[in-house]
Design a protein around this motif. Structure first.
Motif, PDB file in Angstrom:
ATOM      1  N   TYR A 195      38.869  40.631  40.425  1.00 13.83           N
ATOM      2  CA  TYR A 195      37.988  39.718  41.164  1.00 13.83           C
ATOM      3  C   TYR A 195      37.846  38.422  40.394  1.00 13.83           C
ATOM      4  CZ  TYR A 195      34.885  42.384  38.066  1.00 13.83           C
ATOM      5  OH  TYR A 195      34.336  43.029  36.977  1.00 13.83           O
ATOM      6  N   GLU A 196      37.169  37.464  41.030  1.00  9.87           N
ATOM      7  CA  GLU A 196      36.952  36.176  40.384  1.00  9.87           C
ATOM      8  C   GLU A 196      35.990  36.314  39.205  1.00  9.87           C
ATOM      9  OE1 GLU A 196      38.650  33.697  40.778  1.00  9.87           O
ATOM     10  OE2 GLU A 196      39.200  33.351  42.845  1.00  9.87           O
ATOM     11  N   PRO A 197      36.220  35.489  38.165  1.00 12.92           N
ATOM     12  CA  PRO A 197      37.185  34.387  38.046  1.00 12.92           C
ATOM     13  C   PRO A 197      38.572  34.808  37.570  1.00 12.92           C
ATOM     14  CG  PRO A 197      35.812  34.433  36.108  1.00 12.92           C
ATOM     15  CD  PRO A 197      35.292  35.529  37.005  1.00 12.92           C
ATOM     16  N   TYR A 198      38.793  36.124  37.389  1.00 10.18           N
ATOM     17  CA  TYR A 198      40.070  36.593  36.846  1.00 10.18           C
ATOM     18  C   TYR A 198      41.232  36.329  37.798  1.00 10.18           C
ATOM     19  CZ  TYR A 198      36.464  38.986  34.225  1.00 10.18           C
ATOM     20  OH  TYR A 198      35.332  39.259  33.500  1.00 10.18           O
ATOM     21  N   LEU A 199      40.963  36.301  39.104  1.00  8.26           N
ATOM     22  CA  LEU A 199      42.018  35.982  40.067  1.00  8.26           C
ATOM     23  C   LEU A 199      42.548  34.573  39.847  1.00  8.26           C
ATOM     24  CD1 LEU A 199      40.389  37.447  43.307  1.00  8.26           C
ATOM     25  CD2 LEU A 199      42.376  38.388  42.109  1.00  8.26           C
ATOM     26  N   THR A 200      41.629  33.632  39.743  1.00  8.13           N
ATOM     27  CA  THR A 200      42.012  32.235  39.557  1.00  8.13           C
ATOM     28  C   THR A 200      42.777  32.048  38.249  1.00  8.13           C
ATOM     29  OG1 THR A 200      40.155  31.425  40.860  1.00  8.13           O
ATOM     30  CG2 THR A 200      41.129  29.881  39.302  1.00  8.13           C
ATOM     31  N   VAL A 201      42.321  32.701  37.202  1.00  2.44           N
ATOM     32  CA  VAL A 201      42.992  32.607  35.903  1.00  2.44           C
ATOM     33  C   VAL A 201      44.428  33.119  36.003  1.00  2.44           C
ATOM     34  CG1 VAL A 201      43.023  33.480  33.535  1.00  2.44           C
ATOM     35  CG2 VAL A 201      40.863  32.743  34.564  1.00  2.44           C
ATOM     36  N   ALA A 202      44.607  34.267  36.657  1.00  2.00           N
ATOM     37  CA  ALA A 202      45.939  34.863  36.769  1.00  2.00           C
ATOM     38  C   ALA A 202      46.887  33.950  37.545  1.00  2.00           C
ATOM     39  CB  ALA A 202      45.843  36.227  37.450  1.00  2.00           C
ATOM     40  N   MET A 203      46.409  33.400  38.654  1.00  2.00           N
ATOM     41  CA  MET A 203      47.274  32.550  39.478  1.00  2.00           C
ATOM     42  C   MET A 203      47.544  31.207  38.813  1.00  2.00           C
ATOM     43  SD  MET A 203      46.151  33.466  43.406  1.00  2.00           S
ATOM     44  CE  MET A 203      44.393  33.228  43.157  1.00  2.00           C
ATOM     45  N   ALA A 204      46.605  30.730  38.001  1.00  2.00           N
ATOM     46  CA  ALA A 204      46.815  29.464  37.295  1.00  2.00           C
ATOM     47  C   ALA A 204      47.846  29.611  36.179  1.00  2.00           C
ATOM     48  CB  ALA A 204      45.487  28.966  36.726  1.00  2.00           C
ATOM     49  N   GLN A 205      47.897  30.787  35.567  1.00  2.00           N
ATOM     50  CA  GLN A 205      48.794  30.993  34.435  1.00  2.00           C
ATOM     51  C   GLN A 205      50.194  31.412  34.849  1.00  2.00           C
ATOM     52  OE1 GLN A 205      47.186  33.349  31.242  1.00  2.00           O
ATOM     53  NE2 GLN A 205      45.214  32.304  31.270  1.00  2.00           N
ATOM     54  N   ASN A 206      50.349  31.903  36.064  1.00  2.00           N
ATOM     55  CA  ASN A 206      51.673  32.328  36.528  1.00  2.00           C
ATOM     56  C   ASN A 206      51.807  31.981  38.001  1.00  2.00           C
ATOM     57  OD1 ASN A 206      53.986  33.686  37.412  1.00  2.00           O
ATOM     58  ND2 ASN A 206      53.657  35.414  36.037  1.00  2.00           N
ATOM     59  N   LYS A 207      52.668  31.006  38.312  1.00  2.00           N
ATOM     60  CA  LYS A 207      52.791  30.520  39.684  1.00  2.00           C
ATOM     61  C   LYS A 207      53.350  31.572  40.639  1.00  2.00           C
ATOM     62  CE  LYS A 207      57.339  28.377  38.806  1.00  2.00           C
ATOM     63  NZ  LYS A 207      58.102  29.377  39.555  1.00  2.00           N
ATOM     64  N   ASP A 208      53.934  32.633  40.093  1.00  2.00           N
ATOM     65  CA  ASP A 208      54.485  33.696  40.938  1.00  2.00           C
ATOM     66  C   ASP A 208      53.420  34.695  41.384  1.00  2.00           C
ATOM     67  OD1 ASP A 208      57.130  32.769  40.898  1.00  2.00           O
ATOM     68  OD2 ASP A 208      57.521  33.768  38.983  1.00  2.00           O
ATOM     69  N   VAL A 209      52.251  34.657  40.738  1.00  2.00           N
ATOM     70  CA  VAL A 209      51.166  35.572  41.102  1.00  2.00           C
ATOM     71  C   VAL A 209      50.507  35.079  42.379  1.00  2.00           C
ATOM     72  CG1 VAL A 209      48.921  36.481  40.416  1.00  2.00           C
ATOM     73  CG2 VAL A 209      50.771  36.331  38.739  1.00  2.00           C
ATOM     74  N   LYS A 210      50.308  35.983  43.315  1.00  2.00           N
ATOM     75  CA  LYS A 210      49.740  35.614  44.620  1.00  2.00           C
ATOM     76  C   LYS A 210      48.767  36.686  45.094  1.00  2.00           C
ATOM     77  CE  LYS A 210      53.747  37.768  46.788  1.00  2.00           C
ATOM     78  NZ  LYS A 210      54.297  38.171  45.480  1.00  2.00           N
ATOM     79  N   LEU A 211      47.906  36.290  46.031  1.00  2.00           N
ATOM     80  CA  LEU A 211      47.001  37.236  46.670  1.00  2.00           C
ATOM     81  C   LEU A 211      47.796  38.078  47.653  1.00  2.00           C
ATOM     82  CD1 LEU A 211      43.900  34.966  47.482  1.00  2.00           C
ATOM     83  CD2 LEU A 211      44.265  36.423  45.480  1.00  2.00           C
ATOM     84  N   LEU A 212      47.734  39.378  47.498  1.00  2.00           N
ATOM     85  CA  LEU A 212      48.459  40.293  48.378  1.00  2.00           C
ATOM     86  C   LEU A 212      47.548  40.864  49.462  1.00  2.00           C
ATOM     87  CD1 LEU A 212      51.345  41.580  48.563  1.00  2.00           C
ATOM     88  CD2 LEU A 212      50.382  43.542  47.328  1.00  2.00           C
ATOM     89  N   PHE A 213      46.294  41.150  49.091  1.00  2.00           N
ATOM     90  CA  PHE A 213      45.333  41.732  50.028  1.00  2.00           C
ATOM     91  C   PHE A 213      43.944  41.395  49.520  1.00  2.00           C
ATOM     92  CE2 PHE A 213      42.738  44.940  52.054  1.00  2.00           C
ATOM     93  CZ  PHE A 213      43.373  45.209  53.272  1.00  2.00           C
ATOM     94  N   THR A 214      43.102  40.801  50.367  1.00  2.00           N
ATOM     95  CA  THR A 214      41.764  40.393  49.948  1.00  2.00           C
ATOM     96  C   THR A 214      40.690  41.181  50.680  1.00  2.00           C
ATOM     97  OG1 THR A 214      41.411  38.681  51.628  1.00  2.00           O
ATOM     98  CG2 THR A 214      42.658  38.045  49.647  1.00  2.00           C
ATOM     99  N   ALA A 215      39.492  41.147  50.118  1.00  2.00           N
ATOM    100  CA  ALA A 215      38.352  41.816  50.751  1.00  2.00           C
ATOM    101  C   ALA A 215      38.058  41.237  52.125  1.00  2.00           C
ATOM    102  CB  ALA A 215      37.117  41.701  49.853  1.00  2.00           C
TER     103      ALA A 215
END
Length: 336
Positions: A195-215
């Motif tokens: 969950y946030e803010p860890y989602l934003t951190v992950a996507m900022a550090q690796n452009k290949d990381v994406k949201l697959l399924f959200t709440a």
């Protein structure tokens, strides 16, 4: 949030709340709700989550006093088990908790009611993956990092079930939500739930990381509510009503000055507001007007069943509960 309530609450309920549990169920509808709050303090338990933020706005802007509450005590907790125990033992009048946590409390015998829907997570809780995983079906046979017994657990198992799968189809990698995103970035796992803010951190550090399924695939599945002890509903309904009016007043203030409101909330949860903007965007706060519809509408008829099923599937809830047992919409109906 971690939850294993069946055992955790049983002793507390027997020792501290057995008199309440055997008393007639308290509903505000049984009597007129006074528009002037009763004298005395009102103690509300809270954890450092953005979804509870409007209470901090209400405190900072003096909105409790505006609504006749002279002594609201916001009691901070770091862990679920502590806030749950404080509510069960009567040290708190009310608490801000996840919907599935409230279900576990009631199933364990704790006499509380949901009186307000606070927020739902839309994109603030999610399954994230690297470039080689493009659908939930692709999770089959893969390692998935997530924190067991939490909202991440619920979200993952809900997503799997909706796609005809179960946790047996994946390789679970248990770890705290705070570490799951880092494990994905480091290439230790191909999929993570966090969950946030860890989602934003992950996507900022690796452009290949994406949201697959959200709440947000099922709004309300990951949601938070205000629960109040039955004894307080019965003895101090005016205070409960004033608290709900204060939440709504705070949300109106927040909507009128969102940057200012976010700064107040960020300070209260101990973070820099710049690091939380994406997280804020992923949370939807519920107003009084929306509660008037939700607590007698979709939250009761659909969301409740979805959360209950997901909590059972995640083995976080072992007994049936019903909206009639748990939801008291009288206060939102009475609030003006």
């Amino acid at each position: 949030m971690t939850l294993n309530l069946a055992g955790q609450f049983r002793a507390l309920v027997m020792a501290a709340a057995i008199g309440l549990a055997t008393a007639p169920v308290a509903h505000a509808a049984d009597a007129a709700i006074p528009t002037t709050p009763e004298a005395g303090s009102f103690k509300i338990g809270i954890e450092p989550w953005l979804g509870y933020g409007q209470w901090h706005v209400a405190e900072a802007k003096g909105l409790f006093k505006t609504n006749g509450l002279s002594d609201v005590q916001i009691v901070n907790f770091a862990e679920d088990k502590d806030i749950n125990a404080a509510l069960a033992s009567g040290q708190l009048d009310a608490a801000n908790i996840a919907t599935h946590t409230a279900m576990g409390m009631v199933a364990a015998g704790l006499p509380v009611k949901i009186v307000l829907l606070l927020d739902v997570s839309m994109t603030a809780d999610a399954i994230v993956a690297g470039k080689d995983v493009t659908s939930i079906a692709d999770l089959k046979g893969k390692q998935v990092a997530f924190e067991e017994g939490t909202t991440s657990d619920i979200l993952l198992k809900y997503a799997l079930a909706r796609n005809g799968m179960s946790v047996a189809d994946i390789q679970p990698v248990p770890m705290p939500a705070a570490d799951a995103g880092g494990a994905l970035i480091a290439g230790q796992v191909p999929v993570a739930v966090t969950y946030e803010p860890y989602l934003t951190v992950a996507m900022a550090q690796n452009k290949d990381v994406k949201l697959l399924f959200t709440a947000g695939e099922d709004p309300g599945l990951i949601s938070d509510v205000l629960v109040v002890r039955d004894e307080v509903i019965k003895s101090r309904p005016g205070q409960v009503l004033a608290m709900i009016k204060s939440w709504d007043a705070a949300l109106k203030d927040y909507n009128a000055d969102t940057p200012g409101g976010r700064a107040i909330i960020a300070k209260a949860v101990g973070s820099d507001v710049k690091d939380l903007n994406t997280a804020f965007d992923g949370v939807r706060y519920y107003s009084l007007a929306e509660n008037k519809t939700a607590l007698t509408g979709e939250f009761t008829t659909k969301t409740f069943a979805d959360v209950e099923a997901a909590a059972k599937n995640a083995k976080l809830l072992q007994a049936d509960v019903t909206p009639e047992q748990m939801i008291d919409p009288s206060f939102v109906k009475a609030a003006r």
